[in-house]
Design an enzyme around this catalytic site. Structure first.
Site, PDB file in Angstrom:
ATOM      1  N   GLY A 275       0.838  -1.201   0.000  1.00  0.00           N
ATOM      2  CA  GLY A 275       0.000   0.000   0.000  1.00  0.00           C
ATOM      3  C   GLY A 275       0.865   1.239   0.000  1.00  0.00           C
ATOM      4  N   ARG A 312      -1.695  10.818  11.234  1.00  0.00           N
ATOM      5  CA  ARG A 312      -0.482  10.067  11.539  1.00  0.00           C
ATOM      6  C   ARG A 312       0.434  10.743  12.573  1.00  0.00           C
ATOM      7  NH1 ARG A 312       3.096   8.671   8.612  1.00  0.00           N
ATOM      8  NH2 ARG A 312       3.196   6.502   9.242  1.00  0.00           N
ATOM      9  N   CYS A 342      -9.387  21.285  18.822  1.00  0.00           N
ATOM     10  CA  CYS A 342      -9.194  21.544  20.250  1.00  0.00           C
ATOM     11  C   CYS A 342      -8.616  20.333  20.970  1.00  0.00           C
ATOM     12  CB  CYS A 342     -10.518  21.969  20.872  1.00  0.00           C
ATOM     13  SG  CYS A 342     -11.115  23.449  20.075  1.00  0.00           S
TER      14      CYS A 342
HETATM   15  N1  LLP Z   1      -2.004  -6.236   3.914  1.00  0.00           N
HETATM   16  C1  LLP Z   1      -2.551  -6.232   5.137  1.00  0.00           C
HETATM   17  C2  LLP Z   1      -3.217  -7.434   5.611  1.00  0.00           C
HETATM   18  C3  LLP Z   1      -2.460  -5.080   5.946  1.00  0.00           C
HETATM   19  O1  LLP Z   1      -2.997  -5.090   7.161  1.00  0.00           O
HETATM   20  C4  LLP Z   1      -1.805  -3.917   5.458  1.00  0.00           C
HETATM   21  C5  LLP Z   1      -1.714  -2.701   6.262  1.00  0.00           C
HETATM   22  C6  LLP Z   1      -1.258  -3.962   4.160  1.00  0.00           C
HETATM   23  C7  LLP Z   1      -1.355  -5.137   3.422  1.00  0.00           C
HETATM   24  C8  LLP Z   1      -0.559  -2.785   3.538  1.00  0.00           C
HETATM   25  O2  LLP Z   1       0.570  -2.428   4.258  1.00  0.00           O
HETATM   26  P1  LLP Z   1       1.578  -1.329   3.665  1.00  0.00           P
HETATM   27  O3  LLP Z   1       2.204  -1.916   2.422  1.00  0.00           O
HETATM   28  O4  LLP Z   1       0.803  -0.122   3.354  1.00  0.00           O
HETATM   29  O5  LLP Z   1       2.547  -1.134   4.751  1.00  0.00           O
HETATM   30  N2  LLP Z   1      -2.231   3.597   9.356  1.00  0.00           N
HETATM   31  C9  LLP Z   1      -0.867   3.145   9.494  1.00  0.00           C
HETATM   32  C10 LLP Z   1      -0.604   1.913   8.646  1.00  0.00           C
HETATM   33  C11 LLP Z   1      -1.524   0.785   8.934  1.00  0.00           C
HETATM   34  C12 LLP Z   1      -1.290  -0.413   8.072  1.00  0.00           C
HETATM   35  C13 LLP Z   1      -2.354  -1.421   8.251  1.00  0.00           C
HETATM   36  N3  LLP Z   1      -2.233  -2.596   7.420  1.00  0.00           N
HETATM   37  C14 LLP Z   1       0.070   4.283   9.158  1.00  0.00           C
HETATM   38  O6  LLP Z   1      -0.402   5.365   8.850  1.00  0.00           O
HETATM   39  O7  LLP Z   1       1.294   4.146   9.254  1.00  0.00           O
END
Ligand code: LLP
Length: 415
Positions: A275, A312, A342
């Protein structure tokens, strides 16, 4: 072309001057680069070219329909975690046969819809979920394609909130227990075992946890093959980090080589669920300085974006670069960049050396992933506009929310 570049001190995305974008569409405003997104996806796809593979973009990172559509046009698969994400992918022209469905809490309705449209695979995270899926598929006279998500108990060495592959996380099935669950699943009438899956965390900046996880998963794959359970694919999950500050994330080629070397000649299609690495550095959040507040203790730049727009920094103490859109000469001071919400925790950045005046525009970098998608209406703030830049064109891909949209669905009690 470097998709982010400065010309005469002005920040551009591709050939669009961001100060013009802010003038035309106001702030706060998310702006993404089409070229940056496509380059990232293609680099990863190319890195695995020597092996049968499918890049399944993790929709949660940025789920705007236009972004999903760009990736669908490249032939991307998708990793979803809800019925809403499923409908988005379909609406954006994604191929259901390239969708994997992750997440610990799939409802029966979500399962039924995914079976109806014919997704590639359910990444099942518990025995209870497996039983429910078998039942739902049975009612529909279908067999559900399944991977078990195993938890390889590997430390991803990342922020605890985004680390998912340890024993005490809620995700997946412990690797020691997984073989018996596979055997159970193999005996279920409405389950078709097609793969195995793991995801150990997010924002990983070294390759070794991925390799460790793969090693553990492959041991299980080999044991399963000995037991007559042959799988078609292995899904290594997402998690490749990006550079926010001085991290050095893995290059796609190094990542691919390390994984493919471990995989050896096993006839498994490799799936991945990236992602952040696809969209993270392809976007900025533009915000305007409303007021400067200088005190004997601290200087604040109060801007028009807040934690509801970009969570974040508040939630993970995440550091994201903040730059002036138009550089100005003059004395730099140390500022906390804070929003109007706030809450003391409402900041986009702390202790940043900047030369600022009220009215200046700032760009919060690396905001393409987990930015807009995590925004909320806290303090009744409408959500920001989203723009996709393509060359010298800026396209609105989501309008700024209006007050009417903000309260749509709310009603008063009868008199
Ligand atoms: N697959 C699964 C099962 C996941 O839970 C996630 C992310 C991904 C793929 C994708 O991961 P990436 O390639 O994006 O690292 N909100 C947090 C990140 C949460 C990620 C949750 N799962 C942040 O802003 O750092």
């Amino acid at each position: 072309m470097d998709t982010f570049n400065r010309r005469d001190g002005r920040l551009f995305i591709e050939n669009c001057d961001l100060s013009h974008v802010a003038e035309a569409y106001a702030t706060p405003c998310y702006v993404y680069s089409r070229a940056a997104i496509e380059q990232q996806w293609q680099a990863l796809d190319r890195a695995f070219a020597s092996h049968d593979h499918l890049v399944c973009y993790a929709v949660k990172a940025n789920s705007n329909l236009a972004v999903l559509n760009l990736l669908a046009r490249l032939g991307s698969g998708f990793d979803i975690v809800s019925g809403g994400e499923l409908e988005r992918v379909l609406r954006a022209g994604g191929d259901p046969a390239k969708i994997v469905f992750s997440g610990v809490g799939k409802t029966a309705a979500e399962m039924a819809r995914a079976l109806e449209v014919g997704i590639l695979c359910f990444n099942v995270e518990s025995e209870a979920e497996l039983e429910r899926l078998n039942e739902v598929a049975g009612q529909m006279g279908k067999r559900a394609p399944v991977s078990l998500r195993v938890n390889p108990d590997v430390d991803a060495q990342t922020h605890p909130y985004i680390s998912t592959g340890l024993k005490d996380n809620k995700f997946g099935i412990e690797v020691e227990h997984a073989e018996s669950v596979y055997r159970r699943a193999a005996a279920m009438d409405h389950i078709a075992l097609v793969g195995i899956d793991c995801h150990i965390g997010s924002q990983l900046t070294s390759i070794s946890p991925f390799v460790d996880a793969l090693e553990r998963v492959l041991k299980l794959v080999d044991r399963l093959a000995d037991a007559g359970i042959e799988l078609r694919h292995l899904d290594i999950g997402g998690g490749i980090g990006i550079q926010y500050r001085d991290e050095i994330p893995p290059e796609p080629d190094d990542y691919a080589q390390a994984l493919l070397a471990k995989l050896g000649d096993r006839p498994l299609t490799l799936l991945m669920e990236p992602g952040r690495t696809i969209v993270g550095n392809a976007g900025v959040l533009l915000t305007k300085v409303e007021y400067l507040k200088h005190t004997p203790y601290k200087n604040f730049a109060i801007v028009d974006a807040a934690m509801n727009d970009l969570l974040r920094p508040s939630l993970y103490s995440a550091w994201q670069a903040i730059e002036p859109v138009i550089e100005r000469a003059g004395e730099q001071r140390c500022y906390d960049i804070v929003g109007p919400v706030c809450e003391t925790g409402d900041f986009l950045g702390q202790e940043r050396e900047l030369a600022l005046a009220a009215g200046d525009l700032l760009a919060v970098r690396s905001a393409g992933a987990y930015g807009f998608v995590m925004s909320s209406n806290y303090n009744s703030r409408p959500r920001a506009v989203e723009i996709l830049v393509d060359g010298d064109q800026a396209h609105v891909i989501r309008q700024r929310e209006s007050f009417e949209q903000l309260v749509a669905g709310e009603t008063l009690l009868p008199e």
